[in-house]
Design a protein around this motif. Sequence first.
Motif, PDB file in Angstrom:
ATOM      1  N   LYS A 447       6.700  -2.944   5.383  1.00 30.93           N
ATOM      2  CA  LYS A 447       6.153  -3.615   4.513  1.00 30.93           C
ATOM      3  C   LYS A 447       6.813  -5.035   3.533  1.00 30.93           C
ATOM      4  O   LYS A 447       5.893  -6.131   3.626  1.00 30.93           O
ATOM      5  N   ASP A 573       7.598  -9.619  -3.985  1.00 27.53           N
ATOM      6  CA  ASP A 573       7.907  -8.227  -3.115  1.00 27.53           C
ATOM      7  C   ASP A 573       9.220  -7.508  -4.235  1.00 27.53           C
ATOM      8  O   ASP A 573      10.004  -7.808  -4.935  1.00 27.53           O
ATOM      9  N   ILE A 603       3.843  -6.735  -3.152  1.00 29.54           N
ATOM     10  CA  ILE A 603       4.234  -5.291  -2.993  1.00 29.54           C
ATOM     11  C   ILE A 603       4.726  -4.638  -3.715  1.00 29.54           C
ATOM     12  O   ILE A 603       5.482  -5.811  -4.638  1.00 29.54           O
TER      13      ILE A 603
END
Length: 656
Positions: A447, A573, A603
């Motif tokens: 990812k 993220d 993410i």
Amino acid sequence: MKAQVKIEQRPRPGPGPGGGFGVPAEKPRDLLGAARRVLTELRTDRTWVLIAVLLGTVGTFLTVIGPKMLGNATNVIFDGLVGRMLDPSMSREETIEALRAAGEDSQADMLAGMPQVVPGQGVDFDRLAAVLAVVLAVYAGAFLFTWLQGRLITTVVQQVVYRLRERVETKLAHLPLRYFDRQARGEVLSRVTNDIDNIAQSLQQTLSQLITSVLTVVGVVTMMVWISWQLALVALVTIPLSAIVVGQIAKRSQPEFVEQWKRTGTVNAHVEEMYTGHDLVHVFGHQQAAQATFREENDKLFRASFRAQFITGTIQPVMGWVANLGYVVIAVLGGLRVASGTMSLGDVQAFVQYSRQFSQPITQIASLMNLMQSGAASAERVFDLLDEEEESGDPPEPAVLGTVAGRVAFEDVDFSYRPDQPLIEGLTFVAEPGETIAIVGPTGAGKTTLVNLIMRFYEVQSGRITIDGVDTRELSRGDLRSHIGMVLQDTWLFNGSIEDNIRYGSHRPVTDAEMLAAAEATGVDPFVRTLAEGYQTALDEEGTAGVAVSAGEKQLLTIARAFIADPAILILDEATSSVDTRTEVLVQHAMNALRRGRTSFVIAHRLSTIRDADVILVMEDGAIVEQGSHDELLAAGGAYARLYRSQFAAAAAEVD
């Protein structure tokens, strides 16, 4: 469905950055090569170096002729003492003949070698005063020129180190992310601070003393040959013996200095790691283990440093012993030659001084070996950093994005951190402008690698990534990243005020109104107004400097920083993974405001935070195995559904 996905079977990937990488094998140590590279740094200041050499030459010349002049003063005194003991009614020549007739040949020879003696006359104090005045002027001039040389050398060395620090700073800004993935931060910091400081210290001490010592050796040898070439040969015999001694000692100490600075970097890395993670060290009760590791590494550093310093520390006493041997021989032979009348007492005194001056610079050069080796070892570590491969350069004529709509496309992308362990193969998908693309999957699925490729922290091996149809490799990195905002799990704040940290996100001057608008839109303003100094509250890299700023509030600050950058593409993220559920709601609202009208890549491990995403990509082993909305993926009962159920099952188990 807007995102197109091509799924391929692929072998199990290896670790990502830092997972399984070892530090590359050490290059063969070449300390002489490192020393030469340090000296090449002086080319910019070669004019000043030449002036320093000239000043050193003049200063050394004046220092070298000093003993000869002092010898003349000794001759004046000795001539007067001898003259007073002679019969004034006889001339010097008559006295010499009388001594020979009486069988006193030794005294006659000695008197024959003293042409300035006048029988019956004592010390000529006027002549002695004139000689001493000249000696005083010579030594004063020697001091002045030596001082000017030292000042000039200091200036040159500091300029060299200044430029070296600038080059290292520039190098760090151009190194690829993979370099920092495999290097401990403390090790890098040790090279940038300790090693450069050691180069400065070594260069400062060795350069000035080396020039003076070499010039002194040349001048002293010249004077000794002029006074007595026979005694000069005796003194020069010590040179090869000294060279053999120094060579053998340096051979054994060289690897110890390399080990010393290597261990210094290891200790720094451990201390930096334990300091930044001291909360976790205490929470998990690893204080004793951390202290034990420190004691072990510190002990290794102590042993390496002790061996290096002890071995090179033997140079000076050994050289002193060799010099004393020459001194004894010269004193004996000189006394015999004075007695035979072939040398004056002043010349013997001057020669004894020269023998000391001759051995002293050689001893200094020998004792400088430890500094030279230590500095060369540090220089090699710094040059290893400077020689690291940089990021690939921007294209000569890069494309310019201009106004960015935000269409991001992966086209048959292959990437791996290690050539023998593929990670991403044949990845294809499209994120349309304004969409929110959520990327989920287990740890190690790739990812974060995906967003690193978008940012060009790493380069794809094949295929391409485009933004609005333009290959990212055709863009300059600065232009590419100026259109992308990024909020990470780890909140990075620097020393400065809250206002400074928010403004940091913009590439242009930001008005107070724009800064406040960003703070209000992301939920920063309410908690800042509770602080005594408001937006001028000082923060440090840990996010707090005497004020209570929570993890969630730090995260809000980083979101405000991204907001003020006004990027067309946004990367989030794991931005909410380190905050509690209540704070997560605040952060989620801030991120929703930030994502509005932007192409966003989110993410997340908490699947509850990405339910409203336009498209959810499920990754496993570097491949997209599923795509769709939250409801579609749950209904499909595949990988996403399993992840979702596992999270809520775990939550239920905790409640039970």
